[in-house]
Design a protein around this motif. Sequence first.
Motif: not given
Length: 308
Positions: A149-158, A285-292
């Motif tokens: 989740k964190t990597l996806w957020q950083i990737l999208l921000l970049v 992807r932004v909201a996170g994966t695996g934890v609902i």
Amino acid sequence: MKPANQKKVIQSSIGILVAVLLFFTAGIKLPLLDTMTDTYFQKAITKAGLAYATCRTVNAAVSIVQESTLQLEPAGVGLSLAVGQALDPINDMTERLSDVLVTAITSLGVQKLAYEMGISFVPPVLAIFLFLLSILIWFDNLRLNALQKTLWQILLLVAVFRFCLPVSSMANEFVYHHFFDEQINAARSELALGSAELDKLKDLSMPEIDGVMGTIENSAFFLKKKSFEFKNALVYTVSNMGNIIENLMTLTFLYVGIFLIQVIVLPLLSFWLMVKMAGSLFPARVAGTGVILHPHGNRNKQPVDEAR
């Protein structure tokens, strides 16, 4: 092979392939978007530089006149007038406009530098994060899911950072062309026309006596003529002081508006809108994966060993 594994193979392969392509495309500009961005920065900095040059020309002329004195000799009585004091309002306004223009030019230069750094460094950074995500997709773990989740957020921000300035530059070009360009050109032209006499004042300094030829040239007639021209030019400039100051104030207000819109409002607005768009395009992807989370706050049932 299970369908879930097949999907992971496809996603991981595509991610690694795109990462390799991004890594070797550092510094490559997009044909249309980056061309328009380069043109915008070049035109914006050039126009601000022209306004600054006009402003400094007026300021230089006023400064020279302020250091001069006009010698009048009515009825043989000497009288010295500090003529430059009459131009203090113009000098003050040119100093203020100069500060605004320097701030605007510096800000545009910093934006251009950030844009060029984005072209060079964003693709490799995206490649690294995308490669890591392509590897982490094979692991089902709560901690690794949080890392994804964190990597996806950083990737999208970049990625948003890479395209933010080009998008805002196109918006800035539209705003400048339709709301500022005509007014700035008119004010700059009137300022140059109204202050034309100041350039004459720079060339009307009294020559000193230098030898026999200098004494002849600096005769009483020559001094009288130059004093008359100096006085006329000064009177003309003072009579047009209101128009000169008005144009200086107009340029100041316009460039303050340009600074606020081009450097602060539109870039931040573009960044915010693009982040929102990225969040809507990649919500999972932004909201996170695996934890609902369920309404009662309980997580989906997962094996204890996997959570650990």
